[in-house]
Write a protein that holds these residues in place. Structure first.
Motif, PDB file in Angstrom:
ATOM      1  N   ARG A   1      77.839   9.784  88.378  1.00  0.00           N
ATOM      2  CA  ARG A   1      78.425  10.775  89.284  1.00  0.00           C
ATOM      3  C   ARG A   1      79.473  11.628  88.554  1.00  0.00           C
ATOM      4  O   ARG A   1      79.480  12.848  88.681  1.00  0.00           O
ATOM      5  CB  ARG A   1      79.072  10.046  90.474  1.00  0.00           C
ATOM      6  N   ARG A   2      80.312  10.975  87.768  1.00  0.00           N
ATOM      7  CA  ARG A   2      81.348  11.738  87.043  1.00  0.00           C
ATOM      8  C   ARG A   2      80.729  12.751  86.079  1.00  0.00           C
ATOM      9  O   ARG A   2      81.183  13.892  85.993  1.00  0.00           O
ATOM     10  CB  ARG A   2      82.279  10.787  86.274  1.00  0.00           C
ATOM     11  N   GLN A   3      79.686  12.324  85.386  1.00  0.00           N
ATOM     12  CA  GLN A   3      79.067  13.264  84.430  1.00  0.00           C
ATOM     13  C   GLN A   3      78.482  14.462  85.165  1.00  0.00           C
ATOM     14  O   GLN A   3      78.557  15.593  84.695  1.00  0.00           O
ATOM     15  CB  GLN A   3      77.995  12.562  83.590  1.00  0.00           C
ATOM     16  N   ARG A   4      77.908  14.209  86.322  1.00  0.00           N
ATOM     17  CA  ARG A   4      77.343  15.322  87.105  1.00  0.00           C
ATOM     18  C   ARG A   4      78.448  16.221  87.650  1.00  0.00           C
ATOM     19  O   ARG A   4      78.297  17.441  87.709  1.00  0.00           O
ATOM     20  CB  ARG A   4      76.473  14.770  88.242  1.00  0.00           C
ATOM     21  N   LEU A   5      79.555  15.604  88.047  1.00  0.00           N
ATOM     22  CA  LEU A   5      80.689  16.405  88.526  1.00  0.00           C
ATOM     23  C   LEU A   5      81.242  17.287  87.401  1.00  0.00           C
ATOM     24  O   LEU A   5      81.569  18.460  87.616  1.00  0.00           O
ATOM     25  CB  LEU A   5      81.792  15.493  89.072  1.00  0.00           C
ATOM     26  N   TYR A   6      81.284  16.736  86.186  1.00  0.00           N
ATOM     27  CA  TYR A   6      81.773  17.532  85.042  1.00  0.00           C
ATOM     28  C   TYR A   6      80.795  18.660  84.712  1.00  0.00           C
ATOM     29  O   TYR A   6      81.158  19.613  84.017  1.00  0.00           O
ATOM     30  CB  TYR A   6      81.933  16.661  83.788  1.00  0.00           C
ATOM     31  N   ALA A   7      79.570  18.511  85.175  1.00  0.00           N
ATOM     32  CA  ALA A   7      78.567  19.570  84.947  1.00  0.00           C
ATOM     33  C   ALA A   7      78.558  20.564  86.107  1.00  0.00           C
ATOM     34  O   ALA A   7      77.712  21.461  86.152  1.00  0.00           O
ATOM     35  CB  ALA A   7      77.193  18.945  84.752  1.00  0.00           C
ATOM     36  N   GLY A   8      79.488  20.377  87.059  1.00  0.00           N
ATOM     37  CA  GLY A   8      79.622  21.370  88.125  1.00  0.00           C
ATOM     38  C   GLY A   8      78.915  21.024  89.421  1.00  0.00           C
ATOM     39  O   GLY A   8      78.946  21.816  90.364  1.00  0.00           O
ATOM     40  N   GLN A   9      78.295  19.863  89.476  1.00  0.00           N
ATOM     41  CA  GLN A   9      77.634  19.492  90.737  1.00  0.00           C
ATOM     42  C   GLN A   9      78.685  18.987  91.732  1.00  0.00           C
ATOM     43  O   GLN A   9      79.805  18.642  91.345  1.00  0.00           O
ATOM     44  CB  GLN A   9      76.568  18.409  90.497  1.00  0.00           C
ATOM     45  N   ILE A  10      78.289  18.967  92.987  1.00  0.00           N
ATOM     46  CA  ILE A  10      79.213  18.552  94.047  1.00  0.00           C
ATOM     47  C   ILE A  10      78.620  17.334  94.756  1.00  0.00           C
ATOM     48  O   ILE A  10      77.403  17.258  94.953  1.00  0.00           O
ATOM     49  CB  ILE A  10      79.442  19.727  95.030  1.00  0.00           C
ATOM     50  N   PHE A  11      79.479  16.391  95.111  1.00  0.00           N
ATOM     51  CA  PHE A  11      79.027  15.203  95.837  1.00  0.00           C
ATOM     52  C   PHE A  11      79.668  15.185  97.221  1.00  0.00           C
ATOM     53  O   PHE A  11      80.841  15.526  97.379  1.00  0.00           O
ATOM     54  CB  PHE A  11      79.405  13.925  95.068  1.00  0.00           C
ATOM     55  N   VAL A  12      78.864  14.777  98.189  1.00  0.00           N
ATOM     56  CA  VAL A  12      79.363  14.627  99.559  1.00  0.00           C
ATOM     57  C   VAL A  12      79.098  13.189  99.995  1.00  0.00           C
ATOM     58  O   VAL A  12      77.994  12.667  99.786  1.00  0.00           O
ATOM     59  CB  VAL A  12      78.658  15.611 100.517  1.00  0.00           C
ATOM     60  N   ILE A  13      80.116  12.563 100.530  1.00  0.00           N
ATOM     61  CA  ILE A  13      79.988  11.184 101.003  1.00  0.00           C
ATOM     62  C   ILE A  13      80.196  11.188 102.513  1.00  0.00           C
ATOM     63  O   ILE A  13      81.198  11.712 103.012  1.00  0.00           O
ATOM     64  CB  ILE A  13      81.043  10.279 100.315  1.00  0.00           C
ATOM     65  N   SER A  14      79.251  10.632 103.227  1.00  0.00           N
ATOM     66  CA  SER A  14      79.372  10.568 104.691  1.00  0.00           C
ATOM     67  C   SER A  14      80.529   9.651 105.074  1.00  0.00           C
ATOM     68  O   SER A  14      80.894   8.760 104.307  1.00  0.00           O
ATOM     69  CB  SER A  14      78.082  10.011 105.308  1.00  0.00           C
ATOM     70  N   PRO A  15      81.070   9.851 106.282  1.00  0.00           N
ATOM     71  CA  PRO A  15      82.155   8.962 106.719  1.00  0.00           C
ATOM     72  C   PRO A  15      81.734   7.494 106.622  1.00  0.00           C
ATOM     73  O   PRO A  15      80.601   7.150 106.959  1.00  0.00           O
ATOM     74  CB  PRO A  15      82.361   9.362 108.186  1.00  0.00           C
ATOM     75  N   ARG A  16      82.627   6.673 106.105  1.00  0.00           N
ATOM     76  CA  ARG A  16      82.391   5.240 106.036  1.00  0.00           C
ATOM     77  C   ARG A  16      83.723   4.575 106.377  1.00  0.00           C
ATOM     78  O   ARG A  16      84.751   5.253 106.386  1.00  0.00           O
ATOM     79  CB  ARG A  16      81.870   4.836 104.656  1.00  0.00           C
ATOM     80  N   PRO A  17      83.707   3.299 106.681  1.00  0.00           N
ATOM     81  CA  PRO A  17      84.941   2.696 107.213  1.00  0.00           C
ATOM     82  C   PRO A  17      86.193   2.984 106.385  1.00  0.00           C
ATOM     83  O   PRO A  17      87.249   3.313 106.940  1.00  0.00           O
ATOM     84  CB  PRO A  17      84.609   1.204 107.247  1.00  0.00           C
ATOM     85  N   ALA A  18      86.084   2.920 105.073  1.00  0.00           N
ATOM     86  CA  ALA A  18      87.285   3.098 104.242  1.00  0.00           C
ATOM     87  C   ALA A  18      87.786   4.546 104.267  1.00  0.00           C
ATOM     88  O   ALA A  18      88.999   4.788 104.181  1.00  0.00           O
ATOM     89  CB  ALA A  18      86.998   2.677 102.802  1.00  0.00           C
ATOM     90  N   THR A  19      86.892   5.519 104.369  1.00  0.00           N
ATOM     91  CA  THR A  19      87.317   6.925 104.396  1.00  0.00           C
ATOM     92  C   THR A  19      87.850   7.287 105.780  1.00  0.00           C
ATOM     93  O   THR A  19      88.839   8.004 105.909  1.00  0.00           O
ATOM     94  CB  THR A  19      86.154   7.869 104.015  1.00  0.00           C
ATOM     95  N   VAL A  20      87.205   6.739 106.805  1.00  0.00           N
ATOM     96  CA  VAL A  20      87.655   6.988 108.177  1.00  0.00           C
ATOM     97  C   VAL A  20      89.036   6.358 108.394  1.00  0.00           C
ATOM     98  O   VAL A  20      89.899   6.949 109.058  1.00  0.00           O
ATOM     99  CB  VAL A  20      86.625   6.440 109.195  1.00  0.00           C
TER     100      VAL A  20
END
Ligand SMILES: [Fe+2]
Length: 306
Positions: A15-34
């Motif tokens: 994921r980090r390598q893809r983020l450094y290449a400019g991609q974006i990640f979306v994580i759906s709500p999960r207990p820890a984020t909520v």
């Protein structure tokens, strides 16, 4: 950039390598984020009392709104529960807390129709965080606390991922900014005189991408990504949490987003502490990224947004 990964099964390293290449990640709500968003929401609602925080701007002068939200920011940042929930969130999203360093989570509010547009409610123009001394390996996490609409979201401007623009980052010194910029933010109610590194050429707002996600969802993106706050015309205030992470192995190895146009003085790396135990960023790693005159960062550094 060309991809938005939704609830990707890839591990943090990929994921980090893809983020450094400019991609974006979306994580759906999960207990820890909520849990982190709910904690912030409770704090906001306690501060406003019987007034709806989303529509408070219609019921009070802007000075009163500022008086309510200004203390909320440091209160949220420094609350032990915030720190605990943040660590749990990052671990739950696949990061190794021994290698992942975190800065403090910020609580932000963007009111509608320019009611409050500066200081504590500053609406960010098109920028890269790397113009402000963020390391190129920094990853940004952004979570809406209440539902958002396209008219109250944030925008990415993907054409600029690989295209540099003329900007004022070379005149930005992170240590000077910390010593006399942030501490005065609450005084900047109607105008903001703090010197910010801005684009110094006409910017194309389009094409742009806005991601509309439920409260407690996460948008994860590189600090080198060109992004902005959409001018809020939704009629309701937007409240969000954002924070940043860096990975120690990547910093040591020099894995990061490419630098197309960021030339600030100093580094924000001293703001990050190890997720597992709060240990500071190793000094030799900071030195590798600090281009300020020797000692300057140590002498004038102030903890972020006290
Ligand atoms: Fe930003």
């Amino acid at each position: 950039m060309n991809t938005i990964y939704l609830d990707s099964g890839s591990g943090d390293e990929v994921r980090r390598q893809r983020l450094y290449a400019g991609q974006i990640f979306v994580i759906s709500p999960r207990p820890a984020t909520v849990a982190l968003c709910e904690f912030a929401k409770q704090m906001i609602e306690d501060a406003f009392g019987s007034v709806d925080p989303l529509e408070a701007q219609y019921q009070m002068p802007v000075e009163q709104y500022v008086a309510i939200v200004s203390p909320l920011k440091p209160k949220f940042i420094h609350h032990p529960e915030t720190k605990k929930l943040l660590r749990e969130l990052v671990a739950d999203c696949g990061c190794d807390l021994n290698e992942t360093y975190l800065d403090v989570p910020r609580l932000r509010m963007v009111t509608s129709h320019g009611y409050l547009t500066s200081g504590v409610g500053y609406a960010h123009h098109l920028h890269r965080d790397t113009w402000y001394s963020a390391p190129l390996a920094q990853l940004n996490w952004w979570l809406p606390i209440y539902g958002i609409e396209s008219e109250s979201s944030m925008a990415f401007h993907p054409a600029y991922w690989s295209k540099g623009v003329k900007n004022g980052s070379s005149e930005f010194n992170y240590y000077t900014w910390n010593s006399d910029g942030r501490k005065n933010a609450a005084q900047h109610i109607k105008t903001d005189t703090r010197k910010q590194p801005k684009a110094e050429e006409e910017m194309e707002v389009d094409p742009q991408i806005r991601i509309i996600l439920p409260p407690g969802g996460v948008i994860l993106f590189s600090a080198a990504q060109m992004h902005s706050t959409v001018p809020n015309t939704s009629g309701r205030a937007r409240y969000s949490i954002d924070f940043r992470t860096v990975n120690l192995a990547d910093l040591r190895a020099g894995r990061a987003a490419p630098n197309v146009d960021s030339h600030p003085v100093g580094t924000s790396l001293r703001d990050f502490v190890r997720g597992s135990d709060g240990a500071p960023m190793p000094d030799e790693v900071v030195q590798k990224y600090d281009n300020a005159p020797a000692g300057e960062g140590v002498l004038v550094y102030r903890p972020a947004e006290a």
